[in-house]
Enzyme design. Structure first.
Site, mmCIF file in Angstrom:
data_model
loop_
_atom_site.group_PDB
_atom_site.id
_atom_site.type_symbol
_atom_site.label_atom_id
_atom_site.label_comp_id
_atom_site.label_asym_id
_atom_site.label_seq_id
_atom_site.Cartn_x
_atom_site.Cartn_y
_atom_site.Cartn_z
ATOM 1 C CE LYS A 191 47.250 25.009 38.681
ATOM 2 N NZ LYS A 191 47.646 26.358 38.444
ATOM 3 C CD GLU A 267 32.685 29.024 43.950
ATOM 4 O OE1 GLU A 267 33.659 29.658 44.427
ATOM 5 O OE2 GLU A 267 32.058 28.654 45.145
ATOM 6 C CB CYS A 301 34.089 36.479 39.670
ATOM 7 S SG CYS A 301 33.746 36.070 41.440
ATOM 8 C CD GLU A 403 35.172 37.257 33.808
ATOM 9 O OE1 GLU A 403 35.555 36.333 33.005
ATOM 10 O OE2 GLU A 403 34.715 37.316 34.705
HETATM 11 P P1 NAD Z 1 41.923 30.714 34.763
HETATM 12 O O1 NAD Z 1 40.686 29.807 34.200
HETATM 13 O O2 NAD Z 1 42.576 31.241 33.587
HETATM 14 O O3 NAD Z 1 42.691 29.717 35.566
HETATM 15 C C1 NAD Z 1 42.257 29.416 37.141
HETATM 16 C C2 NAD Z 1 42.933 28.214 37.587
HETATM 17 O O4 NAD Z 1 42.814 27.234 36.476
HETATM 18 C C3 NAD Z 1 44.604 28.591 37.473
HETATM 19 O O5 NAD Z 1 45.173 27.768 38.689
HETATM 20 C C4 NAD Z 1 45.118 27.930 36.159
HETATM 21 O O6 NAD Z 1 46.352 27.596 36.170
HETATM 22 C C5 NAD Z 1 44.015 26.922 36.050
HETATM 23 N N1 NAD Z 1 43.994 26.149 34.744
HETATM 24 C C6 NAD Z 1 44.015 26.983 33.500
HETATM 25 N N2 NAD Z 1 43.622 25.993 32.529
HETATM 26 C C7 NAD Z 1 43.548 24.890 33.148
HETATM 27 C C8 NAD Z 1 43.037 23.382 32.507
HETATM 28 N N3 NAD Z 1 43.004 23.236 31.042
HETATM 29 N N4 NAD Z 1 43.006 22.444 33.332
HETATM 30 C C9 NAD Z 1 43.202 22.746 34.757
HETATM 31 N N5 NAD Z 1 43.607 23.830 35.493
HETATM 32 C C10 NAD Z 1 43.459 24.882 34.455
HETATM 33 O O7 NAD Z 1 41.307 31.838 35.268
HETATM 34 P P2 NAD Z 1 42.083 33.067 36.063
HETATM 35 O O8 NAD Z 1 42.433 34.008 34.851
HETATM 36 O O9 NAD Z 1 42.950 32.862 36.967
HETATM 37 O O10 NAD Z 1 40.969 33.930 36.793
HETATM 38 C C11 NAD Z 1 40.159 34.855 36.302
HETATM 39 C C12 NAD Z 1 38.711 34.206 35.968
HETATM 40 O O11 NAD Z 1 38.321 33.604 37.297
HETATM 41 C C13 NAD Z 1 37.501 35.467 35.693
HETATM 42 O O12 NAD Z 1 36.844 34.627 34.668
HETATM 43 C C14 NAD Z 1 36.875 35.350 36.764
HETATM 44 O O13 NAD Z 1 35.397 35.960 36.851
HETATM 45 C C15 NAD Z 1 36.931 34.231 37.338
HETATM 46 N N6 NAD Z 1 36.507 33.938 38.852
HETATM 47 C C16 NAD Z 1 35.282 33.360 39.108
HETATM 48 C C17 NAD Z 1 34.887 33.289 40.563
HETATM 49 C C18 NAD Z 1 33.712 32.888 40.963
HETATM 50 O O14 NAD Z 1 33.360 32.664 42.272
HETATM 51 N N7 NAD Z 1 32.518 32.632 40.175
HETATM 52 C C19 NAD Z 1 35.726 33.778 41.600
HETATM 53 C C20 NAD Z 1 36.894 34.297 41.191
HETATM 54 C C21 NAD Z 1 37.395 34.561 39.717
HETATM 55 O O1 6OD Z 2 32.946 35.575 49.257
HETATM 56 C C1 6OD Z 2 33.254 34.283 48.503
HETATM 57 O O2 6OD Z 2 33.480 33.247 49.397
HETATM 58 C C2 6OD Z 2 33.552 34.102 47.280
HETATM 59 N N1 6OD Z 2 33.754 32.834 46.914
HETATM 60 C C3 6OD Z 2 33.953 35.296 46.439
HETATM 61 C C4 6OD Z 2 34.179 35.133 44.992
HETATM 62 C C5 6OD Z 2 34.921 36.091 44.409
HETATM 63 C C6 6OD Z 2 35.137 36.404 42.947
HETATM 64 O O3 6OD Z 2 36.378 36.936 42.653
#
Ligand code: NAD
Ligand code: 6OD
Length: 500
Positions: A191, A267, A301, A403
């Site tokens: 998804k 993550e 992130c 954040e």
């Molecule tokens: P989000 O949590 O809003 O959404 C992520 C995904 O989850 C989307 O596909 C969304 O449709 C789905 N989703 C949302 N609510 C849900 C629920 N209740 N049940 C199931 N699925 C659900 O995040 P975003 O705004 O898309 O992305 C930004 C965030 O992602 C930031 O907080 C960023 O730090 C984090 N992020 C973390 C990493 C990591 O590796 N730690 C990497 C990239 C992004």
């Molecule tokens: O480098 C990767 O594999 C990884 N998971 C990066 C994540 C980036 C976050 O936005």
């Protein structure tokens, strides 16, 4: 006619393409559609089929059925051949993927070509290799009465894996999970974010072209709550959930997963610190911080949102960083020289701008940025904000603890190494930190001292795919990468044979 035209790079395509779900090896329409708009111009670029509950159920059933077919009986080597064909396919469809990714996100074509799309193919090659070379455990047991036994573990697929990912690095983050899941013999239902449906759709096309058996890879589009994300994560036949996104969403998914004791890998968000010591190569530290704060519009992130600078170089560093931030070029995504990109959506831009206002109201001095650029062309309908550097906030201000996920950082001074680590660790998050120093001893002290999943020394976002990746505290649960991914995406069964 191909959906993946270079017109997508302009955010002004002549026609609006329809993106469908991919279930059991077929593209299918289901439920209603929603509009995906370009963050560059605000114009609609796709109609996307939103998977309703029955479409998600069909995808999970297709995955279950695929596990009963030949896929579940292939050896690691045979699956690795398929994964390498997927990597070849991604490379063949390189420009389609660039158009899809840039169209959805507005990121620069140069970033898509050098980071996002190559990493998609690299993830498949890397996990084809890990899965074929990874050893499993084996022990010989000798009991006091002299009996002997051989124990060894066999690695089995977990089953149906739900993969839910965000919009910031769409193909990179999706393939980072799909590749190891398939390498371990699972079937997946993915998804992607509602904001970035396109490159996942090209990936589905590549899966079909590469001969991945029907049902092994399924794609459902939609939103989170009361939509495809929630239907998928609470589906009783999903065996494991791997999720990348906001920490609050992780909490919501964890609650659903707990009901059926599903295995999870999360993550999540970050509020990452960068520490600049006075002995650092200042040019490298400034340029490295420009990358770590502003890459992908600050929407990684791992981006740095808190910079702590040793007091003797604080003023010079702050001035130079602000100057470099103000010089980052705007431009259309198709222009190789473009450095700033729009935020993903109007909603996210409003959130980031509210933090710019909040920082000011909490007493910040704005060194550069703080507003919205003006272009005099179609990009004024997009989601751009200015790269922003602020200083003067207390450690517990909301703008320095929450954040933001945009192109902004706060700079504060520190006086001692211990103080620098304490400031960096003073966060609910624990994802990444970057340290700039020429002191070798300090470089080695920093890793153990910082409560995060990854510490970079004199660099940022350099990744060896064999290493553990993940976060501490609110930044996640578990680690993926190399053998850590194999541990999550497979179940070991121990076999014990008495040797008579
Ligand atoms: P989000 O949590 O809003 O959404 C992520 C995904 O989850 C989307 O596909 C969304 O449709 C789905 N989703 C949302 N609510 C849900 C629920 N209740 N049940 C199931 N699925 C659900 O995040 P975003 O705004 O898309 O992305 C930004 C965030 O992602 C930031 O907080 C960023 O730090 C984090 N992020 C973390 C990493 C990591 O590796 N730690 C990497 C990239 C992004
Ligand atoms: O480098 C990767 O594999 C990884 N998971 C990066 C994540 C980036 C976050 O936005």
């Amino acid at each position: 006619m191909s959906l993946w035209t270079p017109e997508l790079l302009t955010g002004q395509p002549k026609s609006v393409g329809l993106l469908r779900n991919f279930v059991g090896g077929e593209f299918v329409e289901s439920g209603s559609t929603f509009a995906k708009v370009s963050p560059v111009t605000g114009e609609q670029i796709f109609d996307v089929c939103e998977a309703d509950e029955s479409a998600v159920d069909a995808a999970v059933q297709a995955a279950q059925a695929a596990l009963k077919g030949p896929w579940g009986r292939l050896s690691e080597q045979e699956r690795a051949v398929v994964l390498r064909r997927v990597a070849d396919g991604l490379e063949r469809r390189f420009e389609d993927l660039v158009a899809a990714e840039v169209g959805d996100t507005g990121k620069s074509i140069s970033q898509a070509r050098t980071l996002d799309i190559p990493r998609g193919a690299a993830n498949f090659r890397a996990f084809a290799d890990f899965a074929t070379t990874a050893a499993t455990e084996s022990y010989t047991t000798v009991l006091p009465d002299g009996r002997r036994a051989l124990n060894y573990a066999v690695r089995k697929p977990v089953g149906v894996v739900a993969i839910v990912v965000p919009w910031n690095l769409p193909l990179l983050l999706l393939t980072w999970k799909v590749a190891p899941a398939l390498a371990c013999g699972n079937a997946v239902v993915v998804k992607p974010s509602e904001e970035t449906p396109a490159s996942a759709t090209v990936l589905a096309e590549v899966m079909a072209e590469a001969g991945v058996p029907a049902g092994v890879f399924n794609l459902v589009h939609g939103f989170g709550p009361s939509s495809a994300g929630e239907y998928l994560t609470r589906h009783p036949s999903v065996d494991a959930i791997t999720f990348t996104g906001e920490s609050a969403t992780g909490t919501a998914i964890a609650k659903v997963a707990a009901d059926r004791v599903k295995s999870v890998s999360f993550e999540l968000g970050g509020k990452n610190a960068g520490l600049i010591f006075a002995d650092a190569d200042l040019d490298a530290a400034v340029e490295g911080s420009v990358r770590s704060v502003f890459t992908n519009g600050g929407q990684v992130c791992l981006c740095t949102e808190r910079l702590y600078v040793e007091r003797p170089i604080f003023t010079e560093f702050a001035e130079r960083l602000a100057q470099r931030a103000s010089e980052l070029t705007y431009g259309w995504p198709a222009d190789e020289a473009t450095m700033n990109m729009p935020l993903i959506s109007k909603q996210h831009r409003d959130k980031v701008l509210s933090y710019y206002d909040l920082a000011r109201s909490e007493g910040a001095e704005v060194l550069t940025g703080g507003g919205v650029p003006s272009f005099g062309d179609a990009r004024d309908g997009g989601c751009y904000v200015q790269p922003t550097v602020v200083t003067g906030l207390p450690q517990d201000a909301r703008a320095t603890t929450e954040e933001i996920f945009g192109p902004i950082c706060h700079i504060a001074p520190f006086d001692t190494e211990d103080e620098a680590y304490a400031l960096a660790n003073d966060s609910e998050y624990g994802l990444a930190a970057t340290v700039w120093t020429r002191d070798v001893g300090r470089a080695h002290r920093a890793g153990p001292a910082l409560d995060v999943g990854i510490v970079w020394i004199n660099t940022w976002f350099l990744r060896d795919l064999r290493t553990p990746f993940g976060g501490m505290k609110l930044s996640g649960v578990g680690r993926e990468g190399g053998t850590h991914s194999l541990s999550f995406y497979s179940e070991p069964t121990n076999v014990c044979i008495e040797l008579t």
